[in-house]
Design an enzyme around this catalytic site. Structure first.
Site, PDB file in Angstrom:
ATOM      1  N   ASP A   9      67.022   1.327 -44.849  1.00 42.36           N
ATOM      2  CA  ASP A   9      67.763   2.536 -44.530  1.00 42.36           C
ATOM      3  C   ASP A   9      68.947   2.120 -43.646  1.00 42.36           C
ATOM      4  O   ASP A   9      68.885   1.083 -42.965  1.00 42.36           O
ATOM      5  CB  ASP A   9      66.846   3.512 -43.794  1.00 42.36           C
ATOM      6  CG  ASP A   9      67.605   4.668 -43.178  1.00 42.36           C
ATOM      7  OD1 ASP A   9      68.239   5.429 -43.933  1.00 42.36           O
ATOM      8  OD2 ASP A   9      67.575   4.796 -41.939  1.00 42.36           O
ATOM      9  N   ALA A  10      69.988   2.942 -43.633  1.00 41.96           N
ATOM     10  CA  ALA A  10      71.168   2.576 -42.845  1.00 41.96           C
ATOM     11  C   ALA A  10      71.201   3.261 -41.480  1.00 41.96           C
ATOM     12  O   ALA A  10      71.180   2.603 -40.432  1.00 41.96           O
ATOM     13  CB  ALA A  10      72.439   2.912 -43.627  1.00 41.96           C
ATOM     14  N   TYR A  11      71.238   4.596 -41.479  1.00 42.92           N
ATOM     15  CA  TYR A  11      71.510   5.341 -40.249  1.00 42.92           C
ATOM     16  C   TYR A  11      70.256   5.509 -39.399  1.00 42.92           C
ATOM     17  O   TYR A  11      69.304   6.163 -39.795  1.00 42.92           O
ATOM     18  CB  TYR A  11      72.145   6.689 -40.599  1.00 42.92           C
ATOM     19  CG  TYR A  11      73.480   6.494 -41.288  1.00 42.92           C
ATOM     20  CD1 TYR A  11      74.559   5.967 -40.584  1.00 42.92           C
ATOM     21  CD2 TYR A  11      73.645   6.785 -42.639  1.00 42.92           C
ATOM     22  CE1 TYR A  11      75.777   5.752 -41.204  1.00 42.92           C
ATOM     23  CE2 TYR A  11      74.861   6.571 -43.263  1.00 42.92           C
ATOM     24  CZ  TYR A  11      75.927   6.046 -42.542  1.00 42.92           C
ATOM     25  OH  TYR A  11      77.131   5.827 -43.159  1.00 42.92           O
ATOM     26  N   ARG A  40      72.836  15.055 -35.230  1.00 40.78           N
ATOM     27  CA  ARG A  40      71.950  14.297 -36.110  1.00 40.78           C
ATOM     28  C   ARG A  40      70.877  15.192 -36.738  1.00 40.78           C
ATOM     29  O   ARG A  40      70.599  15.088 -37.944  1.00 40.78           O
ATOM     30  CB  ARG A  40      71.295  13.175 -35.299  1.00 40.78           C
ATOM     31  CG  ARG A  40      70.219  12.381 -36.042  1.00 40.78           C
ATOM     32  CD  ARG A  40      70.760  11.668 -37.262  1.00 40.78           C
ATOM     33  NE  ARG A  40      69.777  10.742 -37.813  1.00 40.78           N
ATOM     34  CZ  ARG A  40      69.910  10.124 -38.971  1.00 40.78           C
ATOM     35  NH1 ARG A  40      70.983  10.333 -39.730  1.00 40.78           N
ATOM     36  NH2 ARG A  40      68.981   9.281 -39.395  1.00 40.78           N
ATOM     37  N   SER A 116      70.572   4.419 -48.874  1.00 44.35           N
ATOM     38  CA  SER A 116      70.948   5.384 -47.839  1.00 44.35           C
ATOM     39  C   SER A 116      71.424   6.706 -48.417  1.00 44.35           C
ATOM     40  O   SER A 116      71.948   6.773 -49.538  1.00 44.35           O
ATOM     41  CB  SER A 116      72.063   4.783 -46.979  1.00 44.35           C
ATOM     42  OG  SER A 116      72.596   5.723 -46.073  1.00 44.35           O
ATOM     43  N   ASN A 117      71.280   7.742 -47.592  1.00 41.82           N
ATOM     44  CA  ASN A 117      71.863   9.046 -47.908  1.00 41.82           C
ATOM     45  C   ASN A 117      73.387   9.009 -47.838  1.00 41.82           C
ATOM     46  O   ASN A 117      74.058   9.892 -48.383  1.00 41.82           O
ATOM     47  CB  ASN A 117      71.370  10.107 -46.914  1.00 41.82           C
ATOM     48  CG  ASN A 117      69.983  10.619 -47.225  1.00 41.82           C
ATOM     49  OD1 ASN A 117      69.489  10.504 -48.340  1.00 41.82           O
ATOM     50  ND2 ASN A 117      69.336  11.212 -46.223  1.00 41.82           N
TER      51      ASN A 117
END
Length: 216
Positions: A9-11, A40, A116-117
């Site tokens: 995942d990124a964030y 967030r 990622s989203n």
């Protein structure tokens, strides 16, 4: 089954989602952390609600909308900071251990990817700014299927694209809900519990819990 790909995942996992507000903390004032937390939370809520409705809107648009909402909730922060905060979100700081961990996995011959989203443009900008481009083989965005995590179609992008069984993919995320979705899909999952949060989704537990990416 051996691990053929490490997917991140990124964030919140590679990139610190609160770095944007922290970068402008002096101008934002003492409520900058509250603004960042609301920003967030609404960003994620919007992604889940739109997935359930079948009304996809890309993650950058949701990021903008969530910030606008946060400004309304935290009126002590000047909305004139909007453009600067959004620019900072495009180039979020990565966590300190990230480059060394990714470099180590690549040296072992592993395939390394982001799932990622985020939009392709968001992710490429963040990766390039953090100088992670030589350590990541593929940047995979939910834009390809136009639905957000935790929809199974998102995780299936990896297994279909790489022609792998789910069990041969190690998926790392700091988001417990993301880990639950990946576990349900069949990935080997690692929860990066950076803040010592209590466990959730106990029927969909991770295979491993780490306080950071170190130890992979």
């Amino acid at each position: 089954m051996s691990i053929s790909a490490y997917v991140f995942d990124a964030y919140g996992t590679l990139f610190d989602v609160h770095a944007a507000a922290r970068r402008h903390a002096e101008r934002a004032g003492p409520d900058y952390q509250l603004l960042s937390e609301i920003w967030r939370a609404k960003q994620l809520e919007y992604s889940w609600v739109r997935s359930l409705m079948g009304a996809y809107t890309d993650f950058w648009t949701l990021t903008e909308q969530a910030l606008d909402y946060a400004f309304q909730r935290v009126p002590s922060v000047d909305p004139a900071l909007r453009a600067d905060l959004l620019d900072a979100y495009r180039t979020l700081d990565c966590y300190p251990e990230v480059p060394a961990v990714l470099r180590h996995l690549k040296a072992r011959g592993a395939r390394v990817a982001i799932l990622s989203n985020g939009t392709p443009e968001m992710l490429k900008t963040a990766v390039d700014k953090a100088a992670l481009d030589t350590m990541i083989d593929d940047i995979i965005s939910v834009d390809a299927v136009r639905i957000f995590k935790t929809a199974p179609a998102v995780y299936d992008i990896v297994t279909t694209g790489y022609r792998l069984y789910p069990q041969s993919v190690s998926f790392q995320s700091s988001n417990r809900w993301d880990v639950a979705g990946a576990a349900k899909f069949g990935f080997r999952t690692v929860w990066i519990n950076r803040h010592g949060m209590p466990d959730e989704y106990r029927d969909l537990g991770p295979d491993l819990i780490l306080p950071s990416l170190e130890g992979l």
